[in-house]
Design a protein around this motif. Structure first.
Motif, PDB file in Angstrom:
ATOM      1  N   ALA A  12       0.834  -1.203   0.000  1.00  0.00           N
ATOM      2  CA  ALA A  12       0.000   0.000   0.000  1.00  0.00           C
ATOM      3  C   ALA A  12       0.870   1.254   0.000  1.00  0.00           C
ATOM      4  O   ALA A  12       0.607   2.209  -0.749  1.00  0.00           O
ATOM      5  CB  ALA A  12      -0.931   0.001   1.208  1.00  0.00           C
ATOM      6  N   ALA A  13       1.913   1.277   0.803  1.00  0.00           N
ATOM      7  CA  ALA A  13       2.801   2.431   0.856  1.00  0.00           C
ATOM      8  C   ALA A  13       3.505   2.617  -0.484  1.00  0.00           C
ATOM      9  O   ALA A  13       3.688   3.744  -0.960  1.00  0.00           O
ATOM     10  CB  ALA A  13       3.821   2.268   1.977  1.00  0.00           C
ATOM     11  N   ASP A  14       3.895   1.512  -1.105  1.00  0.00           N
ATOM     12  CA  ASP A  14       4.560   1.570  -2.403  1.00  0.00           C
ATOM     13  C   ASP A  14       3.615   2.151  -3.455  1.00  0.00           C
ATOM     14  O   ASP A  14       4.003   3.003  -4.249  1.00  0.00           O
ATOM     15  CB  ASP A  14       5.026   0.174  -2.800  1.00  0.00           C
ATOM     16  CG  ASP A  14       5.919   0.189  -4.019  1.00  0.00           C
ATOM     17  OD1 ASP A  14       6.792   1.076  -4.089  1.00  0.00           O
ATOM     18  OD2 ASP A  14       5.735  -0.677  -4.909  1.00  0.00           O
ATOM     19  N   ARG A  15       2.369   1.717  -3.451  1.00  0.00           N
ATOM     20  CA  ARG A  15       1.397   2.220  -4.427  1.00  0.00           C
ATOM     21  C   ARG A  15       1.065   3.689  -4.188  1.00  0.00           C
ATOM     22  O   ARG A  15       0.901   4.459  -5.127  1.00  0.00           O
ATOM     23  CB  ARG A  15       0.130   1.376  -4.404  1.00  0.00           C
ATOM     24  CG  ARG A  15       0.391   0.018  -4.964  1.00  0.00           C
ATOM     25  CD  ARG A  15      -0.822  -0.722  -5.263  1.00  0.00           C
ATOM     26  NE  ARG A  15      -0.416  -2.025  -5.798  1.00  0.00           N
ATOM     27  CZ  ARG A  15      -1.234  -2.877  -6.307  1.00  0.00           C
ATOM     28  NH1 ARG A  15      -2.511  -2.609  -6.353  1.00  0.00           N
ATOM     29  NH2 ARG A  15      -0.794  -4.021  -6.755  1.00  0.00           N
ATOM     30  N   VAL A  16       0.982   4.094  -2.950  1.00  0.00           N
ATOM     31  CA  VAL A  16       0.717   5.496  -2.638  1.00  0.00           C
ATOM     32  C   VAL A  16       1.867   6.362  -3.143  1.00  0.00           C
ATOM     33  O   VAL A  16       1.645   7.425  -3.725  1.00  0.00           O
ATOM     34  CB  VAL A  16       0.486   5.700  -1.115  1.00  0.00           C
ATOM     35  CG1 VAL A  16       0.525   7.168  -0.744  1.00  0.00           C
ATOM     36  CG2 VAL A  16      -0.833   5.065  -0.701  1.00  0.00           C
ATOM     37  N   ALA A  17       3.081   5.890  -2.959  1.00  0.00           N
ATOM     38  CA  ALA A  17       4.241   6.649  -3.431  1.00  0.00           C
ATOM     39  C   ALA A  17       4.229   6.757  -4.954  1.00  0.00           C
ATOM     40  O   ALA A  17       4.484   7.831  -5.519  1.00  0.00           O
ATOM     41  CB  ALA A  17       5.530   5.985  -2.964  1.00  0.00           C
ATOM     42  N   VAL A  18       3.928   5.653  -5.646  1.00  0.00           N
ATOM     43  CA  VAL A  18       3.879   5.665  -7.108  1.00  0.00           C
ATOM     44  C   VAL A  18       2.757   6.588  -7.589  1.00  0.00           C
ATOM     45  O   VAL A  18       2.947   7.383  -8.510  1.00  0.00           O
ATOM     46  CB  VAL A  18       3.703   4.231  -7.658  1.00  0.00           C
ATOM     47  CG1 VAL A  18       3.380   4.248  -9.136  1.00  0.00           C
ATOM     48  CG2 VAL A  18       4.950   3.407  -7.399  1.00  0.00           C
ATOM     49  N   LEU A  19       1.587   6.483  -6.961  1.00  0.00           N
ATOM     50  CA  LEU A  19       0.478   7.360  -7.342  1.00  0.00           C
ATOM     51  C   LEU A  19       0.812   8.821  -7.059  1.00  0.00           C
ATOM     52  O   LEU A  19       0.469   9.711  -7.848  1.00  0.00           O
ATOM     53  CB  LEU A  19      -0.797   6.949  -6.599  1.00  0.00           C
ATOM     54  CG  LEU A  19      -1.453   5.652  -7.064  1.00  0.00           C
ATOM     55  CD1 LEU A  19      -2.629   5.302  -6.156  1.00  0.00           C
ATOM     56  CD2 LEU A  19      -1.910   5.761  -8.499  1.00  0.00           C
ATOM     57  N   GLY A  20       1.475   9.088  -5.953  1.00  0.00           N
ATOM     58  CA  GLY A  20       1.868  10.455  -5.635  1.00  0.00           C
ATOM     59  C   GLY A  20       2.832  11.022  -6.667  1.00  0.00           C
ATOM     60  O   GLY A  20       2.675  12.149  -7.130  1.00  0.00           O
TER      61      GLY A  20
END
Length: 124
Positions: A12-20
């Motif tokens: 989830a943290a990885d996806r949030v960073a990519v989306l950000g």
């Protein structure tokens, strides 16, 4: 052993960073497009200032006068166009210098006419 919750949190943290990062990239691209659009409105810097615009401004004044039987008050021209009083005044002075219009002072106001459309009292 890796706990399932920490794996989910990591994903989830990885996806949030990519989306950000993706969101910032899109935002930056939109800002760049906006800036280029705004620069396009101002026009490119050239050695001769807005020659095309001046021609169309002159044509607009001529059309206004033709639509009003060749005679208008300067204040009516200002009201009819989206220009400042100073711009209209400068443009009319240029047109008068070139013999394209006649300016007739009536008190504190100017009457603008196309050649041949001057009121009879102004000709004498």
């Amino acid at each position: 052993m890796i706990d399932i919750i920490s794996v989910i949190a990591w994903i989830a943290a990885d996806r949030v960073a990519v989306l950000g990062l993706g969101g910032l990239t899109v935002f930056g691209a939109l800002l760049e497009v906006w800036n280029r659009f705004k620069q396009g409105e101002a026009g490119p810097a050239t050695s001769s200032p807005c020659r095309i615009e001046s021609v169309s401004d002159r044509e607009r004044i001529h059309r206004l006068l033709q639509e009003n039987e060749g005679l208008m008050k300067q204040s009516e021209i200002v009201d009819a166009v989206d220009w400042s009083k100073a711009k209209v005044s400068r443009l009319l002075s240029d047109l008068e210098e070139n013999g394209e219009i006649t300016k007739i002072a009536i008190g504190r106001e100017n009457l603008i006419s196309l050649p041949g459309h001057e009121p009879p009292a102004a000709i004498s």
